[in-house]
Design a protein around this motif. Structure first.
Motif, short mmCIF file in Angstrom:
data_model
loop_
_atom_site.label_atom_id
_atom_site.label_comp_id
_atom_site.label_asym_id
_atom_site.label_seq_id
_atom_site.Cartn_x
_atom_site.Cartn_y
_atom_site.Cartn_z
N GLU A 112 0.86 -1.18 0.00
CA GLU A 112 0.00 0.00 0.00
C GLU A 112 0.90 1.23 0.00
N VAL A 113 0.86 1.97 -1.09
CA VAL A 113 1.79 3.07 -1.32
C VAL A 113 1.49 4.26 -0.41
N TRP A 114 2.58 4.81 0.13
CA TRP A 114 2.55 6.10 0.83
C TRP A 114 3.97 6.59 0.97
N PRO A 115 4.38 7.74 0.53
CA PRO A 115 3.56 8.74 -0.15
C PRO A 115 3.48 8.55 -1.66
N THR A 116 4.48 7.83 -2.24
CA THR A 116 4.47 7.57 -3.67
C THR A 116 5.36 6.36 -3.95
N LEU A 117 5.21 5.82 -5.13
CA LEU A 117 6.12 4.78 -5.62
C LEU A 117 6.39 5.12 -7.07
N GLU A 118 7.66 5.33 -7.39
CA GLU A 118 8.07 5.67 -8.76
C GLU A 118 8.64 4.43 -9.41
N VAL A 119 7.95 3.95 -10.45
CA VAL A 119 8.29 2.69 -11.11
C VAL A 119 8.67 2.97 -12.56
N ILE A 120 9.72 2.32 -13.01
CA ILE A 120 10.13 2.41 -14.41
C ILE A 120 10.06 1.01 -15.02
N ILE A 121 9.25 0.90 -16.06
CA ILE A 121 9.09 -0.36 -16.79
C ILE A 121 9.79 -0.17 -18.13
N THR A 122 10.84 -0.94 -18.37
CA THR A 122 11.62 -0.82 -19.61
C THR A 122 11.42 -2.09 -20.43
N GLU A 123 10.78 -1.94 -21.56
CA GLU A 123 10.49 -3.08 -22.42
C GLU A 123 11.79 -3.66 -22.97
N VAL A 124 11.89 -4.99 -22.95
CA VAL A 124 13.06 -5.67 -23.49
C VAL A 124 12.72 -6.55 -24.67
N GLY A 125 11.46 -6.66 -25.00
CA GLY A 125 11.06 -7.45 -26.16
C GLY A 125 9.89 -8.34 -25.83
N GLY A 126 9.23 -8.76 -26.86
CA GLY A 126 8.02 -9.55 -26.69
C GLY A 126 8.23 -11.04 -26.61
N ASN A 127 9.48 -11.50 -26.71
CA ASN A 127 9.73 -12.94 -26.71
C ASN A 127 10.02 -13.51 -25.35
N LEU A 128 9.94 -12.69 -24.33
CA LEU A 128 10.22 -13.14 -22.97
C LEU A 128 8.96 -13.80 -22.41
N THR A 129 9.07 -15.08 -22.08
CA THR A 129 7.90 -15.81 -21.58
C THR A 129 8.26 -16.54 -20.30
N LYS A 130 7.21 -16.98 -19.62
CA LYS A 130 7.39 -17.81 -18.42
C LYS A 130 6.63 -19.10 -18.61
N GLN A 131 7.22 -20.16 -18.07
CA GLN A 131 6.56 -21.45 -18.08
C GLN A 131 6.64 -22.03 -16.68
N VAL A 132 5.59 -22.74 -16.30
CA VAL A 132 5.57 -23.34 -14.97
C VAL A 132 6.58 -24.48 -14.93
N ASP A 133 7.48 -24.39 -13.94
CA ASP A 133 8.48 -25.43 -13.71
C ASP A 133 7.83 -26.52 -12.86
N PRO A 134 7.75 -27.75 -13.36
CA PRO A 134 7.07 -28.81 -12.62
C PRO A 134 7.69 -29.11 -11.25
N GLU A 135 8.99 -28.92 -11.12
CA GLU A 135 9.66 -29.23 -9.86
C GLU A 135 9.28 -28.24 -8.75
N THR A 136 9.19 -26.94 -9.09
CA THR A 136 8.93 -25.92 -8.07
C THR A 136 7.49 -25.42 -8.07
N GLY A 137 6.82 -25.54 -9.22
CA GLY A 137 5.48 -24.97 -9.34
C GLY A 137 5.50 -23.49 -9.65
#
Length: 149
Positions: A112-137
């Protein structure tokens, strides 16, 4: 929340000022969805009124929740956004500074933000994906062309 979109060498950079009372995780996820961010790095600084971080318990294959019921400084907020099951998936860790100089950190579950949160989102490309790892979930990065040593 206020956002500004910039470009840096052909990559989009979205600057997000998260407002008082907003949940940081919800806002960042919302911005990623609305901006169709599929691969990015995330950084931020600011403060939280209260927060909750997680420590991944290997045996339980789940996060142990650690409540932070006090005003803290966001000393570090680092992570990524990658596509998981067709949607942007935020994964950020944080180090939070307490009044007495001690810190607490982990996977950011809620802030819960107070007084502010400054976030920078820098795109690195559209090919970055995630897959569920069966060992860890866990949903883990799976970048095309990745080689293991």
């Amino acid at each position: 929340m206020r956002t500004t979109e910039l470009t840096d060498g052909g990559h989009r950079v979205i600057v997000v000022a998260v407002d008082k009372g907003e949940d940081a995780v919800s806002v960042i996820n919302d911005v990623a969805n609305r901006s169709d961010i599929r691969g990015a790095r995330v950084t931020g600084v600011g403060g939280f009124h209260t927060a909750e971080v997680g420590y991944f318990d290997r045996e339980a294959r789940d996060y142990v929740r650690v409540a932070v019921p006090e005003q803290v400084e966001v000393l570090s907020l680092l992570g990524d956004i990658a596509e998981s099951q067709g949607k942007p998936a935020l994964h950020v860790h944080t180090v939070l500074g307490r009044r007495d100089g001690t810190t607490v950190g982990g996977h950011l579950l809620r802030g819960e933000v107070w007084p502010t949160l400054e976030v920078i989102i820098t795109e690195v490309g559209g090919n970055l994906t995630k897959q569920v790892d069966p060992e860890t979930g866990l949903a883990l990065l799976n970048a095309p062309g990745t080689q293991t040593a």
